[in-house]
Design a protein around this motif. Structure first.
Motif, mmCIF file in Angstrom:
data_model
loop_
_atom_site.group_PDB
_atom_site.id
_atom_site.type_symbol
_atom_site.label_atom_id
_atom_site.label_comp_id
_atom_site.label_asym_id
_atom_site.label_seq_id
_atom_site.Cartn_x
_atom_site.Cartn_y
_atom_site.Cartn_z
ATOM 1 N N ARG A 155 1.371 9.266 -5.736
ATOM 2 C CA ARG A 155 1.871 10.626 -5.525
ATOM 3 C C ARG A 155 2.767 11.062 -6.674
ATOM 4 O O ARG A 155 2.723 12.214 -7.127
ATOM 5 C CB ARG A 155 2.629 10.703 -4.201
ATOM 6 N N GLU A 156 3.630 10.124 -7.143
ATOM 7 C CA GLU A 156 4.510 10.463 -8.257
ATOM 8 C C GLU A 156 3.711 10.772 -9.521
ATOM 9 O O GLU A 156 4.023 11.719 -10.252
ATOM 10 C CB GLU A 156 5.481 9.311 -8.512
ATOM 11 N N GLU A 157 2.676 9.963 -9.766
ATOM 12 C CA GLU A 157 1.853 10.215 -10.944
ATOM 13 C C GLU A 157 1.144 11.569 -10.831
ATOM 14 O O GLU A 157 1.037 12.310 -11.816
ATOM 15 C CB GLU A 157 0.830 9.093 -11.115
ATOM 16 N N ARG A 210 0.828 -1.207 0.000
ATOM 17 C CA ARG A 210 0.000 0.000 0.000
ATOM 18 C C ARG A 210 0.863 1.257 0.000
ATOM 19 O O ARG A 210 0.528 2.253 -0.647
ATOM 20 C CB ARG A 210 -0.940 -0.005 1.207
ATOM 21 N N ALA A 211 1.982 1.209 0.751
ATOM 22 C CA ALA A 211 2.875 2.366 0.774
ATOM 23 C C ALA A 211 3.489 2.612 -0.601
ATOM 24 O O ALA A 211 3.598 3.756 -1.053
ATOM 25 C CB ALA A 211 3.969 2.154 1.817
ATOM 26 N N ARG A 271 0.674 17.206 -12.384
ATOM 27 C CA ARG A 271 0.685 18.632 -12.060
ATOM 28 C C ARG A 271 1.801 19.356 -12.806
ATOM 29 O O ARG A 271 1.622 20.491 -13.266
ATOM 30 C CB ARG A 271 0.838 18.825 -10.546
ATOM 31 N N ALA A 272 2.972 18.678 -12.907
ATOM 32 C CA ALA A 272 4.083 19.296 -13.641
ATOM 33 C C ALA A 272 3.726 19.484 -15.105
ATOM 34 O O ALA A 272 4.040 20.514 -15.713
ATOM 35 C CB ALA A 272 5.340 18.433 -13.494
ATOM 36 N N GLY A 273 3.071 18.473 -15.692
ATOM 37 C CA GLY A 273 2.645 18.600 -17.080
ATOM 38 C C GLY A 273 1.645 19.723 -17.267
ATOM 39 O O GLY A 273 1.730 20.495 -18.235
#
Length: 368
Positions: free
Chosen positions: A164-166, A156-157, A171-173
């Protein structure tokens, strides 16, 4: 847990525990007068077999049960003789073989009661051993459930980290697209007007037969170059995907007059998208810097595919001096950020003897 996942430390710990258990049982056996070679051999084999419980829990349970039950039948009952069997029952229950563990405990108890039927205390001893075996099975089951819970928690972690990375990438995109729109709406329009007005002024000046002022020509050329660079910047902001391969970058650099040599070592294979993108950008930035600062010097691009990492080395024979390293610009800073985000290392600077070198190491994770 299979043998391939058992570490050396775990094997050493298991061997130490087996030796300690065997020593305890042997000391009790010697105190009870069980000093015959058969007794000691059965105790030693049954106890030391515990060292292999991670790789073959059922085999260890069988060997331990048979050896210690044979010792009880051969030399008489003693509750301490059940200690290795209790340990084997626990490990078998922990690895999911609860029925086998319960069967082995029942066999040992039946043999123990039969061997000590002439003793008045055998019923009490059998009840005590039954409690030991029950605890061994229950604690094995609890340990198995706890390990499963830990694995689920870890999974799960990892899933949460991936999510979170996705989200961060998304958000960066979105931020890149917003910046691209702002640049397009503001700078592109303004520069286009400057370029258009400069072009009109040059045309009218030439039409009147007058000499075009150098400043006006410079404005016209600079505005055109700014438009081209802005379009390229907008393309980068709209998509961060590479548009080719390092080999294609080398070919383009050669066509532009740069003497570039490309060498690849190791087994060339498809890379994760993030690593492939970083490799492309690193080689692209290094070749761009070489074209700007190294002049006609030779440039060598080396890609090394290892088991756990990708090595990228770009070296030129230019005039960079180790005594006066250049201040890192936007290109080198962005290159370092890419490498750091992937958990890699980057070393960029003048070489001993002249020239500039970029050395990046990108982890690839486990292969095979």
């Amino acid at each position: 847990m299979n043998g391939s996942r058992t570490t050396t430390r775990e094997r050493l710990v298991d061997a130490a525990v087996a030796v300690v258990v065997g020593a305890i049982v042997v000391l009790v056996a010697l105190a009870d007068g069980r000093d015959g070679p058969v007794d000691l051999a059965l105790i030693a084999v049954g106890s030391l077999a515990l060292a292999g419980h991670r790789t073959a829990p059922r085999a260890v349970l069988a060997v331990t049960t048979v050896c210690l039950l044979a010792e009880v039948v051969h030399a008489g009952t003693s509750t301490v003789m059940a200690l290795p069997v209790v340990g084997a029952v626990h490990t078998a229950g922990r690895t999911g073989h609860r029925a086998t563990a319960a069967a082995a405990a029942a066999v040992f108890l039946g043999g123990y009661v039969a061997a000590g039927s002439a003793s008045g205390s055998v019923a009490w001893e059998a009840l005590l051993l039954a409690g030991w075996f029950l605890c061994a099975v229950v604690t094995g089951l609890a340990d198995s459930n706890w390990q499963a819970y830990l694995r689920q928690t870890e999974q799960r972690a990892l899933e949460a980290e991936r999510t979170r990375e996705e989200a961060a990438l998304r958000r960066a995109g979105e931020e890149r697209l917003r910046i691209a729109r702002e640049l397009h709406d503001s700078l592109t329009h303004s520069i286009s007007i400057v370029k258009l007005q400069a072009g009109v002024a040059v045309h009218l000046t030439r039409k009147r037969g007058e000499e075009v002022p150098p400043a006006l020509l410079a404005i016209q050329e600079a505005s055109g170059e700014a438009m081209r660079e802005l379009r390229a910047t907008l393309e980068v902001l709209r998509t961060d995907e590479p548009t080719g391969t390092p080999a294609l970058l080398v070919e383009r650099a050669r066509a532009a007059g740069l003497a570039v040599e490309l060498t690849v070592t190791g087994e060339e294979r498809p890379l994760p998208a993030t690593v492939d993108r970083a490799m492309y950008r690193i080689v692209q930035e290094a070749l761009t810097n070489a074209a700007r600062h190294a002049g006609p010097a030779k440039v060598v691009v080396q890609l090394g595919y290892g088991d756990g990492e990708l090595a990228i080395d770009v070296e030129d024979e230019g005039t960079a001096d180790p005594s006066g390293p250049p201040a890192p610009g936007i290109g080198l800073t962005g290159m370092r950020e890419r490498v750091t985000a992937l958990g890699g290392t980057l070393d960029a600077g003048p070489r001993e003897g002249g020239g500039f070198a970029v050395r990046a190491r990108l982890p690839l994770g486990k292969t095979g």
